[in-house]
Every structure is written in structure tokens, then in C-alpha cells.
Design an enzyme around this catalytic site. Sequence first.
Site, PDB file in Angstrom:
ATOM      1  N   SER A 183      38.191  40.515  44.377  1.00  0.00           N
ATOM      2  CA  SER A 183      38.223  41.859  44.960  1.00  0.00           C
ATOM      3  C   SER A 183      37.279  42.809  44.229  1.00  0.00           C
ATOM      4  O   SER A 183      36.914  43.848  44.755  1.00  0.00           O
ATOM      5  CB  SER A 183      39.648  42.407  44.930  1.00  0.00           C
ATOM      6  OG  SER A 183      40.117  42.453  43.588  1.00  0.00           O
ATOM      7  N   SER A 231      47.817  39.726  39.129  1.00  0.00           N
ATOM      8  CA  SER A 231      49.212  40.188  39.006  1.00  0.00           C
ATOM      9  C   SER A 231      49.849  40.447  40.360  1.00  0.00           C
ATOM     10  O   SER A 231      50.075  41.593  40.747  1.00  0.00           O
ATOM     11  CB  SER A 231      49.303  41.429  38.111  1.00  0.00           C
ATOM     12  OG  SER A 231      48.340  42.396  38.445  1.00  0.00           O
TER      13      SER A 231
END
Lengths: 645, 367
Positions: A471, A541
Amino acid sequence: MAHHDPLIATDIKAYLDSQARKSFLRVFTCGSVDDGKSTLIGRLLYDSKLIYEDQMAAIERDSKASGTTGERPDLALLVDGLAAEREQGITIDVAYRFFSTDKRKFIIADTPGHVQYTRNMATGGSTADVAILLIDARHGVVEQTRRHAFIASLLGIPQVVVCVNKMDLVDFDQSVFNAIDVDFRAFADGLSFDDIMTIPVSALNGDNVTTRSDKADWYKGPSLLNFLEETEVDRESLEAPFRLPVQWVNRPNLDFRGFSGTIASGTVSKGDEIIAMPSGKRSRVADIILHTQHLEHARQDQAVTLTLEDEIDISRGDMICRTDHPVDIADQFQAHLIWMDDNALFPGRQYILRSTNTSVTGSITALKHRINVTDFSEVAAKTLELNEIGVVTLSLSKAIPFDAYSDNRKTGAFIVVDRLTNRTVGAGMIDFALRRSKNIVRQDLIVDRTDRASQKGQQPTVLWFTGLSGSGKSTIANLVDKALFERGHHTYTLDGDNVRHGLNRDLGFTKEDRIENIRRIGEVAKLMSHAGLIVMCSFISPYRAERQMVRDLMEEDEFFEIFIDTPLAIAEDRDVKGLYKRARAGEIKNFTGIDSEYQPPVRPDLRIDTTVTSAADAAEQVLDLLRSRFRLDDPKLVMRDGGGI
Amino acid sequence: MNTQSLLSSLEDFAQRSGQSVSTLSRKLFNDGKTVVRLREGGQLTPRTLEKACERLEELEREAAGPLGLELSHLDRLEAESIHIMREVVAQCDNPVMLYSVGKDSSVMLELAIKAFYPSPPPFPLLHVDTRWKFKEMYEFRDSRAKEAGMELIVHINPDAIAQDVGPFTHGSATHTDITKTQGLKQALNAGKFDAAFGGARRDEEKSRAKERIFSFRNEHHRWDAKNQRPELWDIYNARVKSGESMRVFPLSNWTELDIWQYIYRENIQIPGLYLSSERPVVKRDGTYFMVDDDRMPMEPGETPEMRSVRFRTLGCYPLTGAVESEAKTLEGVIQETLLATTSERQGRVIDSDSGASMEKKKEEGYF
């Protein structure tokens, strides 16, 4: 209704007085599905003539529609109250039924037999004095019998009465009954029941339920109801140490300060010397108040308000004890844990632990083993799934007063609550405290974190970049790091490259390992923030709960969650490291976005849409965020609590 | 002590402790049949008599505990309810107590006063009014709230007022839905209450028997019967997110008889409608209904007649059947209740639609 006592008609006042003194028994039924639990309770109510005419008429109507007993009324319908239960002919949740005989009042919890509703069975059993365990005479002791007996024993229920049901279907054959009796006793030898009773019954026909049956003339014991009326239950040991978990501080005005709660064990008298735990402050009991009554003594199970001779600080969560036997306090325990949620237990994740009168955050630090309930063997496990039972160690954020569950069912029990869903996900019983906490006295550092940060002219800060693989987290984090470094700030960046190869090289990519990975990174980031650094953490995460866990480790204003929002299609299209291609090909398992979930932040401190924002602009936005919160200024020059700003 | 007084002490203790005479016989004489033999004129040696008396005293002391403290069934129920109420106040930000003026509400209010004494209960009372309750209930409600020193919130669904909803014009189902179910949701939303006490008991109805004491409601006030939070020991989990709430039932484990016994023991005020009196009634479908005001339309040929009746439950007067009775005292009512052969909810029109009717209403947010 079967209030047959002739006193009702002749002398109602005398009857009411005699009723007021009846004893009281809490019972629950368990056993495998279709062993006939609901039918047995229906039979107890029916034979005790405790069914009103309109209720019976409804049952007869329903029996024709959905009953499983042909022409006869289906007594199970008296207890199966939910529409789904009546449609499926099974019990899903605990039903509470009430009945009384001349000798006793009873609360019966009818609990479900299906494995997937075991948590409801534990709900019904937690407050019981006696367990009625049903066994189908044709099937004998089955896995669910063992499971329920084990849980009943784990919950500390002192007595079990085993009803070998459906004896009519085996012609009341004594050898069938004896075989089951021997089998069960052999199995239950390893459990903690004080007393085991076995009775041959037919719930459907009422044999040995309320009255002795002549069909089993070889059986010389009492009927079930007879047993329940007569059995002595050592429910309260008034000799046990006095414990008053403070529930609520009663302070109507400056002249009155009372401590309200239900006495968990023992007795207390006016003038007794008491100690409040965990503070250890002492005083004497000035008064014991129950509404307008002032009592000389009070005992277990009374809900009272105490006033003390001295003004000492006591609040909810504290426990008032007599000085001769103060309660222990600890923040680390070993406990037995029943897991009750569809989402499995994750060691390391933060949960809320709620005891009788307080709640604290904490985590399961280790799952020592799972218990195989069919043979009580210990099985190595990384997690507990729904309805599994294990032995765990717990670490709480603060010490709480407690007793071992085997000593006190009230002060040794706790539930586990999920912080995000608020569901009750587990039930625990404390075995003992781990004394390690006493050995780790935290070093009182002379140079504190503010001093260290002040020296660097900045405030300790953790920037947590979360988002899918590819990302742009690391790209943006590196730009921020570089910009801060150039302006003379003290920084460090943690990412997969410098953590996975060293500190966390023992961890893989399963859900459990991902949680542990993030927990360790959180702890490292915390140490770095104590050193006064600005720490960039760039990790996928994927789970909200773990990001929350890290946030909770930090001071309130020092953690910033930055969501690098890149749609999966675009991240996969970029595929900088070629990982998506390999994941799609099945070469990499548990890859976030492909075959493992990503939970986007609900309220990030900053969201960066990388489809419309360049990496350089994104870094600038992060720097703006830091400036607006004064993170790049000397902490000693920044006013707290918005004072003057 | 002679044999006769030993026997009567033993029988008295058997009654109190819930142990059978034969069990005690075994404990005193090592023989379950000795007491029967004594009753039939059997004799004991002085030494055996003396030892039996000592043993009985010992048993009585054991049963009473070191300080002579015995707890009756009602004491235990009272303590449990108080514990539940205190837990709500400790865990929730903004609780409210639903007050419906009936006997269960009366007991619940009394327990709240006890739980927090000498403080007044730290929450308001909420009455979701339908405008069709018995006149006497309104008077009773206002005086009780005042005596308890508690704020009383009365909510009437404004839609019900605008459309003049009533059981005669709109039917019982629509009336109940608009005034009670919708009205309750409006009142709870308006007050932003995160917990609401209700006086429901598990012995009332089968879906109630399944409900937790702390019963979670989502932001639409819906109950998910198949997915309730486990509830173990006396540890309650009242955590909710904003907009969600808890319904809490402190009387869950009370039976109708317990309620009456407690009202009797504690001398709790209840509306006079529970006691028999000459009241104007009409008989419809075999049930007497009280003509409480002139909003009740008379059918052709129908005229109210005076009969001695009382009510087993209280609600909207056109939906609440009366029973014929001569019980003008509390003891008389309890006596009749114990001898009754039908359940108390039978007089309620709302329950008889279908077996799962209450479960459905509860899922939709009804109390």
C-alpha cells in the site's frame, strides 16, 4: 396448582409463616441431546401438579402441532420456550423453572445438550448446588455426558445425581442400569464431586421421578424428587473467612459513607476489626445496615451496607475482610478457562477480566494446555475454540483481590469480555497466583521519559502505519523519518525487514503468530518512546484488536494510527515484491487480503488515500499532524490539558 | 426434656431445615425408624433421650451457623435483587427503572429503595403510558414516586395521541405496539438510557424463562434470543456501545407466590385493584372487563353490572380481565392465588395470540 397444603384453605397466615422458612435448592440438568432433560423437568412440574390449566391446554394444542410424543402431551414443550426450540424440538438456551414442595423451593435450570450450546450449559450450572445428569439407558455414557460431568465438576458443583433415563425402553433391565452406574463412577473418579447418586427413571412415564416405581423393584433408593428434597447441601460455610466485595460506595451526604455489597463468604459483626484490600487500610465495623435495620451480625449472601469507625478510602473493586484472614492480591494467575465465543482465544490479545466486583484489562500470557474432556488428558494447543477448556496463565494491568476458586466460588471466579464486541467470551476459575509479580519490582528510573524527550526537543511519539502489503506504508514512513531526521529530531523506524529477521524470527504468519508479532513490536516501540524517540512502525497489522492493544500500551496522546488506504486491486497491481502473485499461486499462505482478513481502522488519526495522494504529499500530511499536536516541541514547553492553547 | 417434647422439636426442625423426619431419626438414633416407633408409643432410656436431645441441639446450631443467622428463601431473593440493582448503578452511566404500577413494579421499587438506602435510588422511574390504564393506577403511581423521592418520567407516544389510538378503535395488537413497544423505544432513545430495569419474572411466560438477567439490546432495541451473552455466577457484563442498551430484570428468579409473600411480609403498598371490591363490569367472551370510564363502547343490549371482582395483573383496563372474588384482604388474595388453577397471564389479551407471541414482541423491543 399443587399447593395442596390444607393450611391454605384453613389458616392462610399460618401457611405463609411456614412457607417463609422453607429451604432452598438450585439444581441444573445436563446431559446429551435427546437424553430427555426438558421432558424430565416437564414431568417434575406435571407430577407435582404445578401446571396451570391454561398452560396445559396450550401444551396439548402445541403437542399436536409440533410434539414428538404422538397422542400424549409433550411435556418438554413446558420448558422449551423459544420458537426455534419448539420448531426443532431441541433446547438452545437455559430455561429457569421454579417449583416447590412441602419441604423445599427449587430453581431448576434446564440446559442444552448440543455441543454448540455448551456455553449456555455452563451459564445454568455456575450457580447450582446439585447437577442432574441424564444418561440415555440405551446409549450409556457418551462424550457429551463426560463433557457435562467435567464442566459441572469444574464449576465446583458438589453433588451430582445421575438419572439413567428411558429405562422403559430397556424394560427396566437392572444389568443395563448397573453397567452405566459402574461406568460413570469409574469415569467420575477423577472429578471433584463429593457425592454421586444414580437413579433409574423414565421421564416420559414418570417412573422414579416424583414417586418410586414398581417397575424397577430391584432399585431401593429414593425417587429423584425425594432425593432433591432430602439432600443436604453444604452451600454456605459460614466459618469461611469474611469477604465483602465492595460493589458501590453509598454517599448520600457528607455525614454518611457506607460500603455496599453482597457478602461472598463468612460472617461479620459490629465492632469487628477489618482490613480493606488491596490498600491494606484498617478500621472497625461501626454499623451493618440493611435498609432501616441495624444488624448486629451479617452473613454470606446478605446484601448489606457497612459503615466504619474511621474515614478510610475504599472504592468499588476493593474487598473488605476481617484482619484475621485478609484476601490475597495478585496480578498474575493460573486459571482454568472455558472459552465461549465463536472467535477463538488469542494468547497475548488484551481482554477485559471481570470479577465479582471489578474489571481490569489483561491478557492470557500462555495457554499451558487444552483439556481433552473425554479422558482429561492435557493437549498442547495454541488457541481455545468455542466450548474448549484450557489451563492458562493471566497477566492483569493491576492487582486484584482474589481467592482460589476451590476455596471460594464467588471470589475465585471471573469472566472474560471482548473489548471490541463487548461479548462475554470466556469463564475462568482461578487456581492460584503466580508470585512472579512480586519479584519484578519496576526500577524507579531517575531520569524519566519527559527528561529524555525534553533533551531531544520533542515529544515521544509512535506513528503506526497500517495497510495492505504494497500500500506504500514503508515508502511514506521512510520519507517522514528522513524529513524529521533532517530537522534534527531523534527517530527510528521499525518494519518487517528489521524485526522479522531478528526479534521475531521464530514467528510465522498464522493468526496467533501475527498477534504475538504485533505485541512484541508494541513493546519495543514503547521502550523507544520511553527513550524519547519518535518511532515509525510500518506493519500490515491486520487486526483492530492488536492495534488497540498497542495503543493501550502508550500514553494517551502519543500514539497515532495512520491508515494507508490503498484498495486491494491497486496494491496487487503494483505488487512491488511480487508477493501477491505468489499468494495467488498458493505459494504463500495466510496472505493478508488474499486468504487472510484485513480489518480497516474505524477512526484512524489520519487516513491517506494513495490513489489521489503522492508519497511526498502523504509524508507532508503526517508532519502536519505532528505539528498540530505539538509533537515536535519540547514537552516541558507544551501546556497540558489545553491550558491556554 | 421428655420424649414428647423431643418429638415436637424434631418435627419443627425437620420442617425448618427441609430434612425428612426419617433422616433426622437416623442422625439422632442411627435408625430411620426410631421416630416412627416413638410416635407409636415407643420408649427411650433416659440416657438415649439425653444424647438425642444433645445431638438435636447440635444439629440446630449447625444449621443456624455460628451467630444464629438463617436466611429464608425470600431473604435470598431480596439479596440477589439488591445485588443486581447495585451492579447496574456501578456499571452503567444512565439507568432508568421501568415502572408499570403493578405488584411486581411495587416490589421492584421497594427493593431499589432498600438497595441504596439511605441514598434515594440513583435513577428515575419511567412510566410508558398508554392513556388506557385504570384511573386508580395513575393516582397510585404519582403518590408512590413522590414518597420514594424519585423523578418520574411519563412518556406517551405522540403518534398515539395524534391518531387517538385505543384498543377499541385500533385493536389490541396495534394499540399495544404503538403505545407500549414504540412508546418504550421512544422514551429510551429520548433519555439516552443505557440500562432499563424491568419487573419481568421468569415464571411468567416461556420465552421470559429463557432470558438472561442482564439482557442485551442492540441499537434497535432488539433481543437476539439465540445469541445471548453467557451469564455465569453473579458476575454481570453490562458493557454496551453507544446506542445499545441492557434490559435488566432483578425479579427474574421470583415466582408469583414469592411476590405475594414478600408484599405480605414487608407490608408493601399495592394498588387497591388487586383486592376485591364491587366494580362495574361487562362480560365479553367469558371474561369480565371493568368499565373504568365512558370511553368503553357498550355493545347492543349490554349494560355494566356491579360485581365483586379483583385483578391478578394490571394493564390497560380494556385488555385486563377481572376475576370474581370475595378476597378483600391481602391474605385472602394470596389464599385464592394459591388455590387458582389458571396462570396469572391468562387474563391478558396480548399473550393468547400464539405460543411464541411474547418472544416475537420481545425481539421487537417489548418489555
